[in-house]
Design an enzyme around this catalytic site. Structure first.
Site, PDB file in Angstrom:
ATOM      1  N   ARG A  12       0.813  -1.215   0.000  1.00 30.60           N
ATOM      2  CA  ARG A  12       0.000   0.000   0.000  1.00 30.60           C
ATOM      3  C   ARG A  12       0.847   1.266   0.000  1.00 30.60           C
ATOM      4  O   ARG A  12       0.327   2.352  -0.270  1.00 30.60           O
ATOM      5  CB  ARG A  12      -0.920   0.030   1.235  1.00 30.60           C
ATOM      6  CG  ARG A  12      -2.012  -1.014   1.243  1.00 30.60           C
ATOM      7  CD  ARG A  12      -2.873  -0.856   2.482  1.00 30.60           C
ATOM      8  NE  ARG A  12      -3.890  -1.890   2.581  1.00 30.60           N
ATOM      9  CZ  ARG A  12      -5.100  -1.819   2.049  1.00 30.60           C
ATOM     10  NH1 ARG A  12      -5.443  -0.721   1.387  1.00 30.60           N
ATOM     11  NH2 ARG A  12      -5.966  -2.798   2.193  1.00 30.60           N
TER      12      ARG A  12
ATOM     13  N   ARG B 125     -21.871  -2.714  -3.490  1.00 29.75           N
ATOM     14  CA  ARG B 125     -21.260  -4.041  -3.565  1.00 29.75           C
ATOM     15  C   ARG B 125     -21.529  -4.872  -2.313  1.00 29.75           C
ATOM     16  O   ARG B 125     -21.699  -4.358  -1.223  1.00 29.75           O
ATOM     17  CB  ARG B 125     -19.760  -3.925  -3.833  1.00 29.75           C
ATOM     18  CG  ARG B 125     -18.942  -3.279  -2.743  1.00 29.75           C
ATOM     19  CD  ARG B 125     -17.506  -3.075  -3.220  1.00 29.75           C
ATOM     20  NE  ARG B 125     -16.646  -2.544  -2.167  1.00 29.75           N
ATOM     21  CZ  ARG B 125     -15.383  -2.198  -2.342  1.00 29.75           C
ATOM     22  NH1 ARG B 125     -14.825  -2.332  -3.540  1.00 29.75           N
ATOM     23  NH2 ARG B 125     -14.668  -1.720  -1.339  1.00 29.75           N
TER      24      ARG B 125
END
Length: 216
Positions: free
Chosen positions: A88, A127
């Site tokens: 990340r 989602r």
């Protein structure tokens, strides 16, 4: 085939990762899943991680890298893997490169999924996943073939992440642009970056990724 999928939350990385798994038979490695598995198995690095978590602290990059290293040594990663949610940051990317190099390995490709921020709120808030097998769906873009029944395992139980809502999208986008988006330039400079239009239809995105993978 050793891959990283890059893109902001809601870009469709999870959906495309599942399709790569199905087509190419390589595992999708989630740092969260690997961390829990290492703790559960009681490996040496798992014990280190558990001690940190029990103390209420964040697991360090060194421990996460050690867990990733341990995981990719397993037989199912012999043909490759997809890193999901890691690295990340630039520090993590450097550590990942060093770890792979020590094993005589290298990344095959880093695939960036480009999307417009304006549509991410709709994508993220809509989602959900099968509670049994983890297959991803969306209220409008990707519904089960039979309403309320998972296409993959037949389960009728689904769940949504509590942070998949419009209110948290902006915060998560800010974190992505601050910490993760610099990886785009990092991997471009290494000649590893490939970009696809994440705004296209799901099957079109899959086809674009497959074209990239066919050239590797």
């Amino acid at each position: 085939m050793r891959l990283i999928l890059l893109g902001p939350p809601g870009a469709g990385k999870g959906t495309q990762a599942q399709r790569i798994v199905e087509r190419h038979g390589i595992p999708q490695l989630s740092t969260g899943d690997m961390l829990r598995a290492a703790v559960s198995a009681g490996t040496e690095v798992g014990k280190r991680a558990k001690a940190v978590m029990d103390a209420g602290k964040l697991v360090s990059d060194d421990i996460v890298i050690a867990i990733v290293s341990e995981r990719i040594d397993q037989p199912d990663c012999a043909k490759g893997f997809i890193l999901d949610g890691f690295p990340r940051t630039l520090v993590q990317a450097d550590a990942t490169e060093s770890m792979l190099k020590a094993k005589g390995l290298d990344l095959s490709a880093v695939i960036e999924m480009r999307v417009d921020d304006a549509v991410l709120a709709d994508r993220v808030s809509g989602r959900y996943t099968c509670a049994n097998c983890g297959t991803g769906y969306h209220d409008t873009n990707l519904r089960p073939e039979v309403e309320g029944v998972c296409d993959k395992c037949g389960s009728t139980h689904f769940k949504r992440r509590p942070d998949d809502n419009r209110e948290t999208v902006q915060t998560r986008l800010q974190a992505y642009y601050k910490e993760t988006s610099p990886l785009i330039g990092y991997y471009y400079a290494k000649g590893k970056l490939h970009s696809v239009d994440g705004m296209a239809e799901i099957d079109e995105v899959t086809a674009a990724i497959e074209t990239i993978l066919a050239r590797l």
